[in-house]
Design a protein around this motif. Structure first.
Motif, short mmCIF file in Angstrom:
data_model
loop_
_atom_site.label_atom_id
_atom_site.label_comp_id
_atom_site.label_asym_id
_atom_site.label_seq_id
_atom_site.Cartn_x
_atom_site.Cartn_y
_atom_site.Cartn_z
N GLU A 88 0.83 -1.21 0.00
CA GLU A 88 0.00 0.00 0.00
C GLU A 88 0.87 1.26 0.00
O GLU A 88 0.52 2.26 -0.63
CB GLU A 88 -0.94 -0.01 1.21
N TRP A 89 1.97 1.21 0.73
CA TRP A 89 2.88 2.36 0.77
C TRP A 89 3.42 2.66 -0.62
O TRP A 89 3.53 3.81 -1.02
CB TRP A 89 4.03 2.08 1.75
N LYS A 90 3.70 1.62 -1.39
CA LYS A 90 4.27 1.78 -2.72
C LYS A 90 3.39 2.63 -3.63
O LYS A 90 3.88 3.36 -4.48
CB LYS A 90 4.48 0.40 -3.35
N SER A 91 2.07 2.57 -3.44
CA SER A 91 1.17 3.32 -4.31
C SER A 91 0.49 4.50 -3.59
O SER A 91 -0.46 5.07 -4.11
CB SER A 91 0.10 2.39 -4.88
N SER A 92 1.00 4.87 -2.43
CA SER A 92 0.34 5.92 -1.66
C SER A 92 0.72 7.33 -2.13
O SER A 92 1.81 7.57 -2.65
CB SER A 92 0.67 5.79 -0.17
N ALA A 93 -0.21 8.24 -1.94
CA ALA A 93 0.03 9.65 -2.28
C ALA A 93 1.13 10.23 -1.39
O ALA A 93 1.93 11.06 -1.85
CB ALA A 93 -1.26 10.44 -2.12
N ALA A 94 1.19 9.79 -0.14
CA ALA A 94 2.23 10.29 0.77
C ALA A 94 3.62 9.91 0.27
O ALA A 94 4.56 10.71 0.37
CB ALA A 94 2.00 9.74 2.18
N ARG A 95 3.76 8.72 -0.27
CA ARG A 95 5.07 8.29 -0.80
C ARG A 95 5.45 9.15 -2.00
O ARG A 95 6.59 9.62 -2.10
CB ARG A 95 5.02 6.82 -1.20
N ARG A 96 4.50 9.37 -2.91
CA ARG A 96 4.79 10.19 -4.08
C ARG A 96 5.14 11.62 -3.67
O ARG A 96 6.10 12.20 -4.19
CB ARG A 96 3.60 10.18 -5.05
N ARG A 97 4.37 12.17 -2.75
CA ARG A 97 4.64 13.54 -2.29
C ARG A 97 6.02 13.64 -1.62
O ARG A 97 6.78 14.57 -1.86
CB ARG A 97 3.56 13.98 -1.32
N THR A 98 6.33 12.65 -0.80
CA THR A 98 7.62 12.64 -0.10
C THR A 98 8.77 12.52 -1.10
O THR A 98 9.76 13.26 -0.98
CB THR A 98 7.67 11.48 0.92
N ASN A 99 8.66 11.64 -2.05
CA ASN A 99 9.72 11.49 -3.05
C ASN A 99 9.90 12.76 -3.88
O ASN A 99 11.02 13.14 -4.22
CB ASN A 99 9.45 10.28 -3.94
N ARG A 100 8.79 13.42 -4.18
CA ARG A 100 8.85 14.69 -4.91
C ARG A 100 9.55 15.76 -4.05
O ARG A 100 10.38 16.52 -4.54
CB ARG A 100 7.43 15.13 -5.27
N MET A 101 9.21 15.79 -2.77
CA MET A 101 9.85 16.75 -1.86
C MET A 101 11.35 16.50 -1.78
O MET A 101 12.14 17.46 -1.83
CB MET A 101 9.25 16.65 -0.45
N ILE A 102 11.73 15.26 -1.66
CA ILE A 102 13.16 14.92 -1.57
C ILE A 102 13.87 15.33 -2.85
O ILE A 102 14.93 15.95 -2.81
CB ILE A 102 13.35 13.41 -1.29
N ALA A 103 13.28 15.02 -4.00
CA ALA A 103 13.90 15.39 -5.28
C ALA A 103 14.01 16.90 -5.42
O ALA A 103 15.05 17.42 -5.85
CB ALA A 103 13.09 14.79 -6.43
N ASP A 104 12.95 17.63 -5.05
CA ASP A 104 12.99 19.09 -5.14
C ASP A 104 14.03 19.67 -4.19
O ASP A 104 14.74 20.62 -4.53
CB ASP A 104 11.61 19.68 -4.84
#
Length: 120
Positions: A88-104
């Motif tokens: 579930e974590w793999k497809s969660s919005a929180a994971r995508r948002r976090t990865n985007r934040m880290i990349a930014d």
């Protein structure tokens, strides 16, 4: 002529020329002991933009300290979603948002912060 008594500035004639002139005018007023005045509109951060940059700084601090994306999500995004099972974590919005934040955040650290100086 003594350069220390007659300093000069060189401004490139690029897309940011007008912004550079406005900032230089503020600098010159401060040198003369006057009030600089407000920042040019392009350099003023909205409250939302300021909050996001602060969040990115926190994310970068966590990441540089060795935190995993899940740890960063728990601290900054959504603690409940960070505890989801792996699938579930793999497809969660929180994971995508976090990865985007880290990349930014890493992008800003690696030079993209310069965009802020151009009103970007």
């Amino acid at each position: 002529m003594d350069a220390a008594r007659r300093p000069a500035l060189i401004l490139p004639l690029d897309a940011a020329f007008e912004l550079r002139v406005m900032v230089l005018s503020r600098f010159y007023r401060r040198l003369r002991g006057r009030v600089a005045g407000p920042l040019p509109q392009a350099l003023q951060l909205t409250p939302l933009r300021r909050a996001r940059l602060i969040l990115l700084l926190h994310a970068l601090d966590f990441r540089l300290a060795g935190a995993r994306p899940r740890d960063i999500a728990a601290a900054l995004v959504d603690a409940r979603e960070a505890t989801l099972p792996a699938l579930e974590w793999k497809s969660s919005a929180a994971r995508r948002r976090t990865n985007r934040m880290i990349a930014d955040a890493i992008g800003l650290m690696n030079g993209e912060y310069r965009k802020l100086l151009c009103g970007g």
